[in-house]
Design a protein around this motif. Sequence first.
Motif, mmCIF file in Angstrom:
data_model
loop_
_atom_site.group_PDB
_atom_site.id
_atom_site.type_symbol
_atom_site.label_atom_id
_atom_site.label_comp_id
_atom_site.label_asym_id
_atom_site.label_seq_id
_atom_site.Cartn_x
_atom_site.Cartn_y
_atom_site.Cartn_z
ATOM 1 N N PHE A 189 52.019 40.162 65.678
ATOM 2 C CA PHE A 189 51.107 39.817 66.774
ATOM 3 C C PHE A 189 50.111 40.941 67.028
ATOM 4 O O PHE A 189 48.923 40.703 67.217
ATOM 5 C CB PHE A 189 51.911 39.550 68.050
ATOM 6 C CG PHE A 189 52.561 38.200 68.093
ATOM 7 C CD1 PHE A 189 52.827 37.504 66.922
ATOM 8 C CD2 PHE A 189 52.923 37.613 69.291
ATOM 9 C CE1 PHE A 189 53.437 36.262 66.957
ATOM 10 C CE2 PHE A 189 53.527 36.373 69.337
ATOM 11 C CZ PHE A 189 53.797 35.692 68.161
ATOM 12 N N ARG A 190 50.606 42.185 67.068
ATOM 13 C CA ARG A 190 49.744 43.312 67.443
ATOM 14 C C ARG A 190 48.637 43.550 66.417
ATOM 15 O O ARG A 190 47.563 44.008 66.759
ATOM 16 C CB ARG A 190 50.593 44.575 67.610
ATOM 17 C CG ARG A 190 51.445 44.574 68.861
ATOM 18 C CD ARG A 190 52.336 45.804 68.963
ATOM 19 N NE ARG A 190 53.388 45.786 67.974
ATOM 20 C CZ ARG A 190 53.544 46.688 67.019
ATOM 21 N NH1 ARG A 190 52.691 47.681 66.904
ATOM 22 N NH2 ARG A 190 54.544 46.607 66.165
ATOM 23 N N SER A 215 47.226 41.194 64.526
ATOM 24 C CA SER A 215 46.452 39.999 64.203
ATOM 25 C C SER A 215 44.985 40.111 64.598
ATOM 26 O O SER A 215 44.095 39.730 63.825
ATOM 27 C CB SER A 215 47.086 38.777 64.879
ATOM 28 O OG SER A 215 47.132 38.947 66.292
ATOM 29 N N VAL A 232 48.113 32.665 69.550
ATOM 30 C CA VAL A 232 48.107 33.779 68.604
ATOM 31 C C VAL A 232 47.615 33.327 67.238
ATOM 32 O O VAL A 232 46.839 34.018 66.575
ATOM 33 C CB VAL A 232 49.510 34.403 68.481
ATOM 34 C CG1 VAL A 232 49.483 35.615 67.568
ATOM 35 C CG2 VAL A 232 50.044 34.806 69.851
ATOM 36 N N ASN A 272 57.938 36.823 69.705
ATOM 37 C CA ASN A 272 57.305 37.376 68.512
ATOM 38 C C ASN A 272 57.546 36.435 67.348
ATOM 39 O O ASN A 272 58.298 35.460 67.461
ATOM 40 C CB ASN A 272 57.844 38.779 68.202
ATOM 41 C CG ASN A 272 56.805 39.662 67.546
ATOM 42 O OD1 ASN A 272 55.968 39.200 66.789
ATOM 43 N ND2 ASN A 272 56.849 40.951 67.842
ATOM 44 N N TYR A 303 48.631 40.949 71.692
ATOM 45 C CA TYR A 303 47.904 40.575 70.483
ATOM 46 C C TYR A 303 46.396 40.651 70.671
ATOM 47 O O TYR A 303 45.641 40.027 69.927
ATOM 48 C CB TYR A 303 48.294 39.151 70.045
ATOM 49 C CG TYR A 303 48.024 38.059 71.063
ATOM 50 C CD1 TYR A 303 46.837 37.335 71.041
ATOM 51 C CD2 TYR A 303 48.958 37.747 72.047
ATOM 52 C CE1 TYR A 303 46.582 36.330 71.954
ATOM 53 C CE2 TYR A 303 48.717 36.743 72.960
ATOM 54 C CZ TYR A 303 47.536 36.036 72.916
ATOM 55 O OH TYR A 303 47.294 35.044 73.833
ATOM 56 N N GLN A 352 47.498 46.706 67.953
ATOM 57 C CA GLN A 352 48.529 47.231 67.068
ATOM 58 C C GLN A 352 48.979 48.627 67.477
ATOM 59 O O GLN A 352 50.068 49.067 67.126
ATOM 60 C CB GLN A 352 48.056 47.228 65.603
ATOM 61 C CG GLN A 352 47.056 48.308 65.232
ATOM 62 C CD GLN A 352 45.628 47.869 65.454
ATOM 63 O OE1 GLN A 352 45.385 46.941 66.211
ATOM 64 N NE2 GLN A 352 44.696 48.519 64.803
#
Length: 846
Positions: free
Chosen positions: A114-115, A117, A158, A373, A458, A463
């Motif tokens: 997610f982070r 993306s 997401v 997640n 996200y 990230q």
Amino acid sequence: MRFFKFLLLSVSLGCFLQIAQANDIPGLPGKVNGGKPVDITVYGLPPATDAYDIGAKANVAVAQEFMKRYPNVGLKPFSFLKVPGAGAAGMAQDTDTLMAMAGGVAPDVLNVNFRQSDSFIRQGFLLPLDDYFTAWENAPGGKEELARTIPTERLWDVARRIGPDGNMHTYCLPPMLYAMTMQYRKDVLRNAGLPERAPKTWDEFYDNCVQVTDPRPGKGIYGYNIENTWRLTWILWSAGSEILKQKEPGSQEWFAAYGDDKAVIGYQFAWKIVKGPWVICPTCEKHYAIEPSANQVKCPNGHSFSVADLESKKSLFHGVCPPPGVDTWSEGKQAFSTNYMTDMQMAGPIDPTLIGVALVPAGPTGISSAELNSTMLAINGTIKDQAKKDAAWAYIRFRSSEVAKRITTRIFVDGGYAKYLNPAYLREFGYTEYLHDVPPDWEEIYEKALESAHPEPYGKNAQQIYNEMDKGWDLIKMMDNPETSQVKMLLSENVARTNERLIGTIPPAERNKRDTVALICVICSLIIFAIMFKYTLAMYGEALATPNQRSKTAFRRTLIAWAIMAPALGAVLLFQYYPLSRGSVIAFQNYQLLLGSQWLGVQNFGNVLFATEFWEAMWHSLIFAVLTIGLGFFAPVILALMLREIPRGSLFIRIIYFLPSVTTGIVIMLLWMQLYDPSQYGVLNQTLAALHIPTQKFLTDPKLAMLWIILPGVWASVGPGSIIYLAALQQVPDEYYEAAEIDGAGFFSKLRHITIPYLKPLLIINFVGASIGAFKSFEPIWIMTGGGPAEKTVVVGLEIWRNAFMYLRYGYATAMGWILASLLIGFTIFQLRYLSKVQFKLSKSE
């Protein structure tokens, strides 16, 4: 003839079965590349020979089934260079794919969390999957399976995002969902006299942690471990706060939000877990918490003590967490831990009779919320070959299919792991006889956790959100009594810094001021550089000038010299100055690897000049340089002087001192990291304990971490340096020392008047080189601490690396490098000036 008919029928039947087999999965193509061979590289695919754990075996079995259906598609595992232990925050996990993209060696199938993306999408790293998803949805049974694969709107938020073209696209496919839950050890709770169940509220959770924790020698039992910010996100969400928020739904504008009043409450509770004071009553052994400001306390059984008395009796403790780097949960000596449950696997390889699973404790507002997640599969956006795109889609679609889940279920059941699986799949695939092995409440807990969970951050540059949050959290942990106003102010500063650093939020007036200052600085720097460059050329011209410059001999010598230097000069121009010139352009751009870069003028320089973290990193670089030179520059000189005085065995001792230089720097750093283990089991701490010296924190101590980082480098370099100086000492004529001794000169007098003057050129040259190298160095810090603790070891080199490869701010990082270079140019000019006057000679041999 009959044989050929049979052969043709067999081939046709085989093709039909392959197409039918592929088409039993909605949206999965029957053929890829017309049956012609095509290879794809897959991130996270374990080689069949290395599939030791049950999860890896299941992944291999799914991949093998895929290759049976598509025998023309070859799957290759993706591998990338990794440094074990590089950075305490685990940088490689988030950056290896980014660096592979920068190097043009990224896999065809990406694993995007997610982070990561948003950064991948904004940079054009991911291929839009709209056409593939449309085909899936329109296939028979496609809508139903798509709804099961992506069951919540939060997951769609997401997977489906606004791309670089300004339009909404679907970029990722999640084959498995994760929901964070609280695990608890029933035996630890039982031994502390507590009910064998999970606490429902924060207060009950903290009280349970205090009751079970016993850090005294021979015990070593702890409540919970918050080793990084990720372990406290559930506290912030359960307090009702957020980490990142969109300005409006679907917007690309984000802002950090963990600085509100609810977040303050969450951080104060987290501080209690890490550092809150509590007591084991010396009289009745009762465990109870006390206020940080208390001077006199009374245990629940009525025994009164002063805090000073408790400290003298070693009955006062702070926090319920184990020492850094100690995994007490795996050792069975920790009561609680947060871990994932997935839609396939309810829990890891744990004993349900020993370990229970529950929702995370609810906060003051009654909210129990942890993390949602997923392992998001995507396709490399740089792929041009349509066959590779189709093969990559076929693979990720197969990975998320019911067929893949059936295979995974079978592998787990056959391996004896049925009791860890989701009962829904055991029922669906006909393994109902194993349902009684799965705790009956696990399925319900997972569904509730999934329903209340927050997606992992996200948003833009998310990230590295945990690294940014760690900076504020590290400062809060160092407080003795975190008052609400103090925590609020600290979090506000941390959030503002995060918004500027990650999100890029700068008011227009501030932007104009920075650009003006940056333009003035750039112009002044260029003028100073031009003057110094001209001065340097003139200086070398004077040094090389001879009376017969115009003679044929001098001209011939000049041509020969240029011919000899031409290959080396060409290599330097190609591999150093050409990249340097390209980098100069990047400093004025918002550079992107795949998409078009935008010109920003001097904006990057303005951001660097007004960035607090840059000047903090400069200060840390200065400390690093001073300590490195102070400890490492003179030590080789002293050692060389000592070796010169040794009458016998000098060669053997030189070899002993030189051996560390044979070992690579990474190995040396990793070795010393083991020696620096801050627990009582660490090698150095055991040595100190034998000397009755208190246990040291080493790399986790903000005040002394820089010193501990430098010592391994000094230890490794003192031997090779001494050999160089020892060779230089051979140039000093023995007659000078003999004459000085006749005149009555002692050791220090000979050192001052003979040795140092002869070593002066080498000392100056090495001093300048060591100074420049110390300011640029960051590898030891990157490996040993990653910039921690509390960002106290972040130097400029590490800051440049972070911005380039973690934040993808290439222009900003390049501007930072140029500013560092301009500050060090004085050292270079001095070195060039001195070199122009030095004549080098070969040393005499013994």
